[in-house]
Design an enzyme around this catalytic site. Structure first.
Site, PDB file in Angstrom:
ATOM      1  N   GLY A 127       1.316  65.363  41.261  1.00 14.65           N
ATOM      2  CA  GLY A 127       1.026  66.395  42.260  1.00 14.65           C
ATOM      3  C   GLY A 127       1.582  66.053  43.624  1.00 14.65           C
ATOM      4  O   GLY A 127       0.859  65.628  44.526  1.00 14.65           O
ATOM      5  N   TYR A 128       2.879  66.238  43.762  1.00 17.00           N
ATOM      6  CA  TYR A 128       3.530  66.001  45.058  1.00 17.00           C
ATOM      7  C   TYR A 128       3.881  67.335  45.725  1.00 17.00           C
ATOM      8  O   TYR A 128       3.398  67.662  46.788  1.00 17.00           O
ATOM      9  CB  TYR A 128       4.821  65.198  44.858  1.00 17.00           C
ATOM     10  CG  TYR A 128       4.655  63.703  44.715  1.00 17.00           C
ATOM     11  CD1 TYR A 128       3.426  63.119  44.421  1.00 17.00           C
ATOM     12  CD2 TYR A 128       5.755  62.857  44.873  1.00 17.00           C
ATOM     13  CE1 TYR A 128       3.296  61.742  44.290  1.00 17.00           C
ATOM     14  CE2 TYR A 128       5.633  61.479  44.743  1.00 17.00           C
ATOM     15  CZ  TYR A 128       4.412  60.927  44.458  1.00 17.00           C
ATOM     16  OH  TYR A 128       4.305  59.559  44.329  1.00 17.00           O
ATOM     17  N   THR A 161       4.707  69.486  36.411  1.00 15.74           N
ATOM     18  CA  THR A 161       5.201  69.462  35.039  1.00 15.74           C
ATOM     19  C   THR A 161       4.074  69.168  34.046  1.00 15.74           C
ATOM     20  O   THR A 161       3.365  68.167  34.197  1.00 15.74           O
ATOM     21  CB  THR A 161       6.313  68.415  34.899  1.00 15.74           C
ATOM     22  OG1 THR A 161       7.379  68.787  35.778  1.00 15.74           O
ATOM     23  CG2 THR A 161       6.850  68.349  33.466  1.00 15.74           C
ATOM     24  N   GLU A 244      11.526  53.686  39.229  1.00 16.28           N
ATOM     25  CA  GLU A 244      12.044  53.959  37.882  1.00 16.28           C
ATOM     26  C   GLU A 244      13.456  54.489  37.976  1.00 16.28           C
ATOM     27  O   GLU A 244      13.678  55.533  38.557  1.00 16.28           O
ATOM     28  CB  GLU A 244      11.152  54.990  37.189  1.00 16.28           C
ATOM     29  CG  GLU A 244      11.749  55.612  35.951  1.00 16.28           C
ATOM     30  CD  GLU A 244      12.067  54.625  34.851  1.00 16.28           C
ATOM     31  OE1 GLU A 244      12.857  54.975  33.982  1.00 16.28           O
ATOM     32  OE2 GLU A 244      11.550  53.490  34.874  1.00 16.28           O
TER      33      GLU A 244
HETATM   34  C1  LIG Z   1      11.340  71.911  36.305  1.00 13.86           C
HETATM   35  C2  LIG Z   1      10.758  71.250  37.504  1.00 13.86           C
HETATM   36  C3  LIG Z   1       9.783  70.284  37.347  1.00 13.86           C
HETATM   37  C4  LIG Z   1       9.188  69.691  38.452  1.00 13.86           C
HETATM   38  N1  LIG Z   1       8.168  68.800  38.262  1.00 13.86           N
HETATM   39  C5  LIG Z   1       7.472  68.363  39.341  1.00 13.86           C
HETATM   40  C6  LIG Z   1       6.276  67.599  39.179  1.00 13.86           C
HETATM   41  O1  LIG Z   1       5.873  67.300  38.056  1.00 13.86           O
HETATM   42  N2  LIG Z   1       5.590  67.232  40.265  1.00 13.86           N
HETATM   43  C7  LIG Z   1       5.997  67.541  41.528  1.00 13.86           C
HETATM   44  O2  LIG Z   1       5.349  67.155  42.486  1.00 13.86           O
HETATM   45  N3  LIG Z   1       7.136  68.268  41.727  1.00 13.86           N
HETATM   46  C8  LIG Z   1       7.865  68.688  40.663  1.00 13.86           C
HETATM   47  N4  LIG Z   1       8.991  69.466  40.851  1.00 13.86           N
HETATM   48  C9  LIG Z   1       9.364  69.866  42.211  1.00 13.86           C
HETATM   49  C10 LIG Z   1      10.687  69.338  42.685  1.00 13.86           C
HETATM   50  O3  LIG Z   1      10.581  68.010  43.052  1.00 13.86           O
HETATM   51  C11 LIG Z   1      11.168  70.258  43.829  1.00 13.86           C
HETATM   52  O4  LIG Z   1      11.504  71.483  43.235  1.00 13.86           O
HETATM   53  C12 LIG Z   1      12.349  69.713  44.561  1.00 13.86           C
HETATM   54  O5  LIG Z   1      11.976  68.623  45.339  1.00 13.86           O
HETATM   55  C13 LIG Z   1      13.028  70.757  45.446  1.00 13.86           C
HETATM   56  O6  LIG Z   1      12.125  71.420  46.261  1.00 13.86           O
HETATM   57  P1  LIG Z   1      12.105  72.996  46.366  1.00 13.86           P
HETATM   58  O7  LIG Z   1      12.107  73.551  44.997  1.00 13.86           O
HETATM   59  O8  LIG Z   1      11.005  73.367  47.268  1.00 13.86           O
HETATM   60  O9  LIG Z   1      13.494  73.379  47.019  1.00 13.86           O
HETATM   61  P2  LIG Z   1      13.837  73.368  48.558  1.00 13.86           P
HETATM   62  O10 LIG Z   1      13.450  72.066  49.147  1.00 13.86           O
HETATM   63  O11 LIG Z   1      13.337  74.600  49.187  1.00 13.86           O
HETATM   64  O12 LIG Z   1      15.424  73.418  48.496  1.00 13.86           O
HETATM   65  C14 LIG Z   1      16.182  74.616  48.323  1.00 13.86           C
HETATM   66  C15 LIG Z   1      17.649  74.261  48.414  1.00 13.86           C
HETATM   67  O13 LIG Z   1      17.941  73.705  49.700  1.00 13.86           O
HETATM   68  C16 LIG Z   1      18.530  72.435  49.558  1.00 13.86           C
HETATM   69  N5  LIG Z   1      18.138  71.563  50.672  1.00 13.86           N
HETATM   70  C17 LIG Z   1      16.885  71.342  51.145  1.00 13.86           C
HETATM   71  N6  LIG Z   1      16.927  70.484  52.158  1.00 13.86           N
HETATM   72  C18 LIG Z   1      18.220  70.139  52.336  1.00 13.86           C
HETATM   73  C19 LIG Z   1      18.905  69.274  53.248  1.00 13.86           C
HETATM   74  N7  LIG Z   1      18.258  68.573  54.167  1.00 13.86           N
HETATM   75  N8  LIG Z   1      20.245  69.163  53.134  1.00 13.86           N
HETATM   76  C20 LIG Z   1      20.930  69.878  52.199  1.00 13.86           C
HETATM   77  N9  LIG Z   1      20.338  70.722  51.328  1.00 13.86           N
HETATM   78  C21 LIG Z   1      19.005  70.832  51.403  1.00 13.86           C
HETATM   79  C22 LIG Z   1      18.035  71.916  48.236  1.00 13.86           C
HETATM   80  O14 LIG Z   1      18.864  70.930  47.714  1.00 13.86           O
HETATM   81  C23 LIG Z   1      18.051  73.184  47.403  1.00 13.86           C
HETATM   82  O15 LIG Z   1      19.348  73.439  46.952  1.00 13.86           O
HETATM   83  C24 LIG Z   1       9.621  70.046  39.759  1.00 13.86           C
HETATM   84  C25 LIG Z   1      10.621  71.010  39.912  1.00 13.86           C
HETATM   85  C26 LIG Z   1      11.193  71.616  38.808  1.00 13.86           C
HETATM   86  C27 LIG Z   1      12.236  72.654  39.021  1.00 13.86           C
END
Ligand SMILES: Cc1cc2nc3c(=O)[nH]c(=O)nc-3n(C[C@H](O)[C@H](O)[C@H](O)COP(=O)(O)OP(=O)(O)OC[C@H]3O[C@@H](n4cnc5c(N)ncnc54)[C@H](O)[C@@H]3O)c2cc1C
Lengths: 398, 379
Positions: A127-128, A161, A244
């Site tokens: 839960g991040y 997830t 990891e």
């Molecule tokens: C299938 C799946 C499973 C997941 N499982 C987990 C989980 O179990 N637990 C959990 O906590 N999270 C989980 N996540 C969350 C995942 O870590 C986030 O989706 C990810 O960190 C991206 O955040 P966001 O979706 O809010 O995109 P955003 O941060 O809104 O990004 C949108 C776009 O902007 C780009 N962007 C953002 N900031 C910058 C920057 N500074 N420079 C350049 N580009 C940038 C990103 O690369 C992306 O292309 C999961 C996500 C998915 C899709």
């Protein structure tokens, strides 16, 4: 320089192969090799088989029930599992929360949680992320307020997830709203059965239920579930992120999928001949194979640095970007290989409820869903853009 | 030179867009996709009412005799609106009837919306090579007997009549000896396996076992079906190009909006140059695609088959490349939201991916472009 495994490594590999030959159930292998969906029971079943062998904690020290394997041995294990087509050992417990508990948890926490993680008694989720905090994780808002010997948690996590199956969630929560972004965050373990927690499914592009939203409404969490010190959670989270990485590039699976791609491309016809004999398609597959070779060597080079006892570093970012590119290219070529037969969609076949796909081609049926699902790999776990930012800052100093 | 669309074309586009916005919302479309039929009778009735089925039909048969440019305008809107009704399949079928001639009664029914068609062309081994036909039509008295299996027939399960390619002579991969037939979908010996496609449309695998057809089922001349088949599928590819442009427009608009509103690190993510340049590239890809879709729509009616093949293949190949880039980037820039089934953007991405593997993918059309005799000309 010697690119070969030592005699000991080879003997180790043989013992791994013997175990997998004897212990991997056919039906699970069939699901994995044919790109069908795995259920909770499938994953737990395999985990317990590996636990019985004592091989779950491959990165754990022996004192906690780990194997104490070297990085090269871990690599061999992962590669052999991928080759054989085993279900995954989910990382959330074994590779994510466990190292944090070992490094920063108290004795009671270690005694309670670590054995349960090894045996899969607890299914963990992470839960991040929150709706407003994805890449910018430190902006997270979920609140935990201390009241006597409890925290009261309110807020929302997302993208969690497989939370629909989880017994426990490890969370980053804000315990000091007045501190600087990174400094008011704590690391909390929460029982998913606590009143006030609601899990809502998010359906992915391939119509599978893989991620969830998790809501916390006045959820009471005992203070003894805090890891380490209050407001130090960001440090632990960063430790976890760097921890990891050996399997982050998933080279073993890429090698297996490459063979699958070649098989499909041999069966599909173009100009009356096997598609793999078409120079244009062959050249794409060749480029991909070469990329996988390069990636494998890069992984091994990073591993040997790790063996030389250099701490986790930004190389993990490189492995993540290149590994996911390879995975996505594989799924892209699979769709190209089957062409129009990528269109039929048959969830019942993917779920294993039907022996054959409704359309003509069983091999083709899972490939478009696979392609669409794998677009996630360049987004989750820190998007590839964020990984490149890390490379430019930490390695290149830009 | 004049790149403007006419007032009438604009009116068609506006009417369609109003309908999609009002009655074919994303939520409504989702209901249709998951319904038993997978299509909506109500939506079909509206398309008919708006004149869409009459548009490509000649005036003599009650239509508007619309050109491929007229159809481009329509297909763009359907692509934008992710419409899953069997319109493309019917129009493609009608093109076979037009090219074959002598099918006035059927064309009238198409114009009136009473007849839905589907073209049953592909087979397991054929991939994109529509001349690779194992299905046979054997002479039987005055008529023919049809045997074989057609795969992934777009909207084959919803059609009233099927246009079927079959071999009346020559070898399996010859362009001679191919004949085309119109077969009622409920004829004895026709069995259809209808399924959902990954992009929310419908397709079917169709088996013909000893289907008895009268002589009048033959389209055009016996054994001379290839020219019609090739010209009609070029027309179909041109329509798909236009649909893809509409889908790309919607996807780019949604992505741009997302870049402007999604905040991370205290700024809209559109402030990050790494994303700005990709959005710029997505825009340019779309404009190149639009240019090629327009070119194909103009040239698909060319009386010179080589020119037609060359431009249609150029368009389909170029649009396949653009669609892949735009689709993949749109998902990536949407982050986690991009891989959920909840946004229209995700469905535009799926549709674009599947358009590429329908009627010839990028590699197929690049090769076909290079195989035209004119390609080898040098100074
Ligand atoms: C299938 C799946 C499973 C997941 N499982 C987990 C989980 O179990 N637990 C959990 O906590 N999270 C989980 N996540 C969350 C995942 O870590 C986030 O989706 C990810 O960190 C991206 O955040 P966001 O979706 O809010 O995109 P955003 O941060 O809104 O990004 C949108 C776009 O902007 C780009 N962007 C953002 N900031 C910058 C920057 N500074 N420079 C350049 N580009 C940038 C990103 O690369 C992306 O292309 C999961 C996500 C998915 C899709």
């Amino acid at each position: 320089m010697d690119l070969n495994y030592t005699a000991d490594d080879l003997a180790f590999r043989d013992s791994v192969r013997a175990f997998l030959d004897a212990s991997l159930p056919k039906d699970l292998q069939d699901k994995v090799l044919n790109h069908k969906r795995l259920s909770k029971e499938d994953i737990v079943r395999w985990h317990k088989i590996v636990a019985k062998q004592g091989w779950v904690g491959t990165g754990w020290p022996v004192e906690h029930g780990g194997t104490g394997w070297s990085p090269v041995q871990r690599h061999i294990w992962e590669e052999e599992c991928a080759r054989a087509g085993t279900p995954p050992i989910l990382p959330f417990g074994v590779n994510m929360v466990a190292p944090v508990i070992m490094a920063f948890g108290n004795e009671a926490q270690k005694r309670h949680y670590l054995p349960r993680i090894l045996s899969c008694e607890d299914w963990w989720c992470q839960g991040y992320s929150e709706p407003g905090s994805g890449s910018d994780l430190a902006s997270l808002k979920t609140r935990a307020e201390r009241q006597g010997d409890h925290y009261i948690v309110n807020g929302q996590k997302t993208w969690t997830t497989l939370a629909q199956h989880a017994d426990m969630i490890f969370c980053l929560v804000r315990t000091d709203p007045n501190a600087r972004k990174q400094e008011g965050i704590s690391f909390l373990l929460i029982d998913m059965k606590t009143p006030g927690i609601t899990v809502r499914p998010i359906i992915m592009l391939d119509e599978d239920h893989e991620v969830n939203e998790v809501f916390f409404d006045n959820v009471k969490v005992p203070v003894q579930n805090l890891i380490g010190e209050e407001n130090k959670g960001w440090t632990y989270a960063k430790y976890l992120l760097g921890h990891e990485r050996t399997n982050i590039a998933a080279v073993g699976r890429a090698k297996r999928e490459l063979l699958f791609l070649k098989r499909v491309a041999n069966e599909q016809r173009k100009n009356g001949k096997p598609l793999l004999e078409d120079p244009v398609f062959a050249s794409k597959v060749a480029s991909l194979e070469i990329e996988i070779m390069a990636l494998e060597m890069t992984v091994l080079r990073v591993l040997s640095l790790e063996s030389a006892k250099r701490g986790p570093g930004p190389e993990a970012s490189m492995l993540k970007v290149k590994g996911t590119e390879v995975q996505q290219m594989l799924t892209e070529l699979m769709v190209e290989a089957v062409g129009p037969y990528a269109l039929p969609f048959d969830a019942t076949y993917l779920e294993g409820e039907r022996e054959h796909s409704i359309a003509q081609d069983d091999d083709a049926a899972p490939l478009a869903p696979y392609y669409f699902n794998y677009r996630k790999t360049s987004i989750y776990g820190g998007s590839n853009e964020i990984q490149k930012n890390i490379i430019t800052q930490m390695i290149l100093g830009l | 030179m004049n790149f403007n669309i006419t007032q009438e074309q604009q009116q068609f586009a506006d009417a369609l867009r109003r309908w999609v916005d009002k009655d074919y919302s994303f939520e409504h479309r989702n209901k249709i996709i998951h319904s038993e039929q997978g299509v909506s009778g109500e939506a079909w009735a509206t398309l008919v009412e708006l004149g869409m089925t009459a548009l490509p039909v000649p005036e003599e048969q009650g239509g508007f005799n619309g050109s491929a440019i007229d159809m481009m305008v329509v297909m763009q809107e359907l692509g934008r609106g992710l419409v899953v009704e069997p319109y493309f399949a019917t129009v493609l079928g009608a093109q076979f009837l037009k090219l074959a001639g002598g099918q006035e009664a059927l064309l009238e029914q198409v114009a009136g919306g009473e007849l839905k068609l589907a073209a049953a062309l592909g087979e397991k081994q054929s991939r994109y090579e529509m001349f690779d036909i194992a299905t046979t039509a054997k002479k039987n008295g005055d008529g023919y007997v049809l045997n074989g299996t057609k795969t992934v027939v777009i909207h084959g399960g919803q059609a009233d009549k099927l246009i079927v390619s079959a071999r009346t002579g020559s070898g399996q991969r010859d362009t001679s000896g191919i004949s085309l037939f119109v077969v009622p979908a409920d004829a004895a010996g026709v069995s259809r396996r209808d399924y959902r496609t990954i992009d929310g449309q419908r397709a079917a695998d169709i088996t013909f076992s000893n289907v008895q057809m009268p002589a009048s089922a033959l389209l055009g001349k016996e054994g001379a079906g290839w020219d019609i088949l090739e010209a009609a599928t070029d027309y179909g590819a041109t329509l798909l190009c236009a649909e893809a442009v509409g889908a790309m427009e919607a996807l780019n608009a949604a992505t741009l909006e997302y870049l402007k509103t999604r905040q991370q690190f205290g700024v809209p993510i559109g402030k990050f140059q790494a994303l700005q340049h990709r959005m710029a590239e997505m825009f340019m890809q779309m404009e190149q695609a639009r240019s090629m879709a327009t070119l194909a729509a103009v040239k698909v009616a060319s009386s010179d088959p080589e020119e037609r093949r060359r431009t249609v293949s150029a368009a389909k190949a170029r649009i396949g490349q653009a669609a892949k880039y735009v689709g993949q980037q749109a998902v990536q820039l949407h982050g986690g939201m991009g891989v959920t089934n909840e946004l229209p953007a995700a469905h535009h991405f799926k549709r674009l991916t599947m358009i590429d593997v329908t009627l010839g993918d990028t590699d197929y059309h690049l090769a076909r472009f290079a195989a035209q005799p004119g390609f080898k000309k040098s100074a």
